[in-house]
Write an enzyme that holds these catalytic residues in place. Sequence first.
Site, short mmCIF file in Angstrom:
data_model
loop_
_atom_site.label_atom_id
_atom_site.label_comp_id
_atom_site.label_asym_id
_atom_site.label_seq_id
_atom_site.Cartn_x
_atom_site.Cartn_y
_atom_site.Cartn_z
N ASN A 52 0.83 -1.21 0.00
CA ASN A 52 0.00 0.00 0.00
C ASN A 52 0.86 1.26 0.00
OD1 ASN A 52 -2.74 0.81 -0.10
ND2 ASN A 52 -2.59 1.57 1.98
N ARG B 173 8.24 6.74 -2.28
CA ARG B 173 8.25 6.65 -0.82
C ARG B 173 8.89 5.35 -0.34
NH1 ARG B 173 3.74 5.63 3.14
NH2 ARG B 173 4.68 6.20 5.12
N ARG C 173 3.65 -0.21 8.88
CA ARG C 173 4.57 -1.30 8.53
C ARG C 173 5.65 -1.53 9.57
NH1 ARG C 173 3.65 2.42 5.15
NH2 ARG C 173 2.37 2.06 3.28
N LYS D 200 1.43 -11.95 -1.60
CA LYS D 200 2.11 -11.08 -2.55
C LYS D 200 3.56 -10.80 -2.15
CE LYS D 200 3.08 -7.95 -5.62
NZ LYS D 200 3.91 -7.03 -4.90
N PRO E 93 3.88 -13.33 -8.91
CA PRO E 93 3.22 -12.45 -7.94
C PRO E 93 2.07 -11.71 -8.60
CG PRO E 93 5.60 -12.03 -8.03
CD PRO E 93 5.24 -12.86 -9.22
N ASP F 271 -0.40 -8.60 -8.16
CA ASP F 271 -0.78 -7.39 -7.44
C ASP F 271 -1.88 -6.67 -8.21
OD1 ASP F 271 0.37 -6.24 -9.61
OD2 ASP F 271 1.74 -4.97 -8.51
#
Length: 297
Positions: free
Chosen positions: A135, A140, A193, A235, A252, A254
């Site tokens: 997310n 970033r 996180r 993921k 994967p 997403d």
Amino acid sequence: MSSIIEKFEPGKAVVTGLSDFDITQVFDCGQCFRFDPDPEGGISGIAFGRRVRFEQPQADTLVIHGASRDDYERIWKRYLALDEDYGAIKADIAEKFTPFDKAGIICAAMERGGGIRVLRQEPWETLCSFIVSQNNNMPRIKKIIAALSEAYGEKFECKTEAGERIVCSAFPTPEALAEAGEQAIYALRTGFRAKYIFDAARRVAEGEIDLEAVAKLPTSEAAAELMKIKGVGIKVASCVLLFGFGRTEVFPVDVWVRRVLEKYYPDSLDISALGRYAGIAQQYLFYYERYTAGGTR
DNA sequence: CTCCAGGCGTTCC
DNA sequence: GGAACGCATGGA
């Protein structure tokens, strides 16, 4: 298969005879967060506790600045997947997609991102990086990983191309992050996180999860082991297996890849039928959707 | 300002 | 079992 030629000079390795390789695409396809284009036209960054700079003066030539012969052979050759025959891999992918791909999307994607290589990154760094990625957006993610490294990674000195001496930071060890603590990790603006990064660091540092042992497990067991960590779902585990453990069969899924699948393969694509390079195929599709069909970001 | 980002854990049906 | 919702923060 065409074979590459490797030559060594003090502090650099020169590889020629390359095909299916584009250093810009390699580091611009969302698999790695510590490398960036530099003003001199190369790509520089830190991995394996070393600063390195890649330059591709011609399509078939790669210069690795800051690499001894020993480091090239033990680290960078494997890291960049220079030991793989991507021509053959693409042919295999094209063949496996044939029953599902009337519109030829995978071929268009392999055309667009034909120089992509799936890197073989350090497992621990890959694990943390993809925990951070959830997310989150690329700028970033990079910023947070740089902050973690500068705060808790081992420092070492090195020289840039311009000749200036700079201090670089390796990616922090699990022990360093475990010792720093969840609050310190949160203070680096990692948000929700922080508890996930800390849980991963603690488990690995205490030996509860042994990444070298995980590397030897069959894929589904390895995924289950990684998913014991808080904040690691299918993921993140898939990305660690693909980008950190070289499990090129792992695909994967997403939001972006799901978008590609729904758009081009509404109900016919069977991922399990894509074979041992499914993960590499996924990376071509990801890159294609990002830069061609889905616009840039 | 709002929307949303290479998800995941929790809660609710 | 699976669909909604909150999460910290900052980029666009």
